[in-house]
Scaffold this active site. Structure first.
Site, PDB file in Angstrom:
ATOM      1  N   HIS A  20       0.860  -1.348  -0.021  1.00 33.99           N
ATOM      2  CA  HIS A  20       0.016   0.143  -0.245  1.00 33.99           C
ATOM      3  C   HIS A  20       0.837   1.336   0.173  1.00 33.99           C
ATOM      4  O   HIS A  20       1.302   1.901   1.143  1.00 33.99           O
ATOM      5  CB  HIS A  20      -0.938  -0.078   1.036  1.00 33.99           C
ATOM      6  N   HIS A 200      -9.388   0.812  -1.698  1.00 35.30           N
ATOM      7  CA  HIS A 200      -9.540   1.453  -0.801  1.00 35.30           C
ATOM      8  C   HIS A 200     -10.913   1.629  -0.068  1.00 35.30           C
ATOM      9  O   HIS A 200     -11.807   1.740  -0.605  1.00 35.30           O
ATOM     10  CB  HIS A 200      -9.152   2.843  -0.830  1.00 35.30           C
ATOM     11  N   GLU A 203     -11.436   3.605   5.301  1.00 27.36           N
ATOM     12  CA  GLU A 203     -10.506   4.678   6.026  1.00 27.36           C
ATOM     13  C   GLU A 203     -11.296   5.755   6.329  1.00 27.36           C
ATOM     14  O   GLU A 203     -11.216   6.139   7.605  1.00 27.36           O
ATOM     15  CB  GLU A 203      -9.781   5.019   4.647  1.00 27.36           C
ATOM     16  N   ASP A 281       1.540   4.007   2.726  1.00 29.24           N
ATOM     17  CA  ASP A 281       0.476   4.894   2.152  1.00 29.24           C
ATOM     18  C   ASP A 281       1.094   6.102   1.305  1.00 29.24           C
ATOM     19  O   ASP A 281       1.646   5.649   0.104  1.00 29.24           O
ATOM     20  CB  ASP A 281      -0.454   5.528   3.067  1.00 29.24           C
ATOM     21  N   ASP A 282       1.505   7.068   1.690  1.00 31.59           N
ATOM     22  CA  ASP A 282       2.013   8.422   1.182  1.00 31.59           C
ATOM     23  C   ASP A 282       3.291   8.825   1.891  1.00 31.59           C
ATOM     24  O   ASP A 282       2.860  10.153   2.786  1.00 31.59           O
ATOM     25  CB  ASP A 282       0.890   9.469   0.948  1.00 31.59           C
TER      26      ASP A 282
END
Length: 341
Positions: A20, A200, A203, A281-282
């Site tokens: 991810h 996704h 979340e 993730d980011d």
């Protein structure tokens, strides 16, 4: 074993995969400014520190606003190559052996960047990283759920010539107001065309959103899915069906899902038998790459050696590697932990 330093060292050295990771979310402030200069794109920031000062998010949408602003500096295949290569170097330093990164072509094609340049730049770096760093990969193309479904169909059509390098399609961006049913048709077509599918969910959305994503999009794994823990029946289903969750603790905290990593349900997921994996993730925006997430989970959730062994195995079990490739990776993991006894 509860020696935090020793456990972080094990996490750094153990074979593991990252499943991810948004490539665009690895755009560090320094590269953002370099690409802006390279491509003569005006930006409102003068220094990397100014960019980092903007990383105060009130939720997913506030992050996405900055995320889309940042990727506006990316214009050429070389830009996408350089971005991917920089991530690969960081992943290698964290002991990552296999990656399945996301990319968002619609965020670029709607700015006039050719689809071919986006994929070509990314794949050239991935192939280079496999040769030079030994990191294997599968590439996941995500649809932006806040755009009309018809746009996703167009993007899927652009991806068809790249089925040899794009393994799966996914779904990301704003979850609220964009239910999985909106993309049922394009996911059905993607599966018919031979793509694997992920999405996704859970979340921003509740556990019902996770359940509907499974029932409607028939995905192989759920990205995030943290809200699943509020629904015992869903937890039972995830365990019984072996549906993986790709978990990103630092991301969830940064976007306000939890006040701290200490409140995150990752350990609860593992103890319940969910195939949870740990990811970043980011990372340019959320305070750390993969090892940073491991360190936070070890320090704040008290993960032990057995949890690390499980996370390493889960990362390969949940991957899109072939059965033979998975068996080889799992054997590596088990051999590593046997030596750590």
């Amino acid at each position: 074993m509860h020696d935090t330093t020793a456990l972080v060292d094990i996490a750094a050295r153990m074979p593991k995969a990252e499943l991810h990771l948004h490539l665009e979310g690895t755009l560090e402030p320094e590269m953002l400014l370099d690409l802006a200069r390279r491509n003569a794109v005006p930006v409102r920031f003068s220094t990397a520190d100014e960019v980092r000062q903007a990383y105060e998010f009130t939720g997913l949408q506030s992050f996405l606003d900055l995320y889309y602003e940042g990727i506006g500096v990316m214009r050429t295949a070389q830009d996408f190559h350089d971005l991917t290569a920089a991530y690969l170097r960081r992943a290698s330093a964290d002991g990552v052996r296999h990656i399945e990164p996301f990319f968002d072509p619609q965020a670029h094609t709607r700015r006039g960047v050719p689809f071919d340049d986006v994929v070509g730049g990314i794949v050239s770096a991935l192939r280079e990283g496999e040769r030079e760093l030994g990191i294997t990969w599968r590439l996941v193309m995500c649809f932006l759920r806040d755009l009309p479904a018809i746009d996703a169909f167009e993007t899927l059509g652009q991806a068809l010539p790249y089925r040899d390098v794009i393994t799966a399609v996914g779904l990301d961006s704003s979850e609220i107001g964009n239910p999985p049913e909106k993309f049922e048709g394009v996911f059905s077509l993607a599966r018919a065309e031979g793509f694997q599918t992920v999405s996704h969910a859970g979340e921003e959305g509740d556990a019902g959103h996770v359940r509907r994503t499974l029932d409607t999009l028939h995905v192989s794994r759920i990205d995030h899915g943290v809200s699943s823990m509020t629904d015992p029946a869903l937890v039972e289903r995830l365990v019984a069906e072996g549906i993986p969750l790709t978990i990103c603790p630092l991301s969830n905290v940064k976007l306000g899902g939890f006040a701290s990593v200490r409140e995150h349900p990752l350990r609860e997921m593992l103890d319940a038998g969910i195939v949870a994996t740990l990811n970043s993730d980011d990372p340019a925006y959320f305070g750390g790459y993969l090892l940073d997430n491991y360190r936070a989970a070890i320090e704040e959730l008290g993960l032990g050696r057995d949890h690390l062994h499980t996370l390493a195995r889960n990362s390969f079990e949940a991957s899109f590697l072939t059965a033979a490739e998975k068996d080889a990776r799992l054997a590596e993991v088990d051999a590593f932990f046997a030596q750590e006894c």
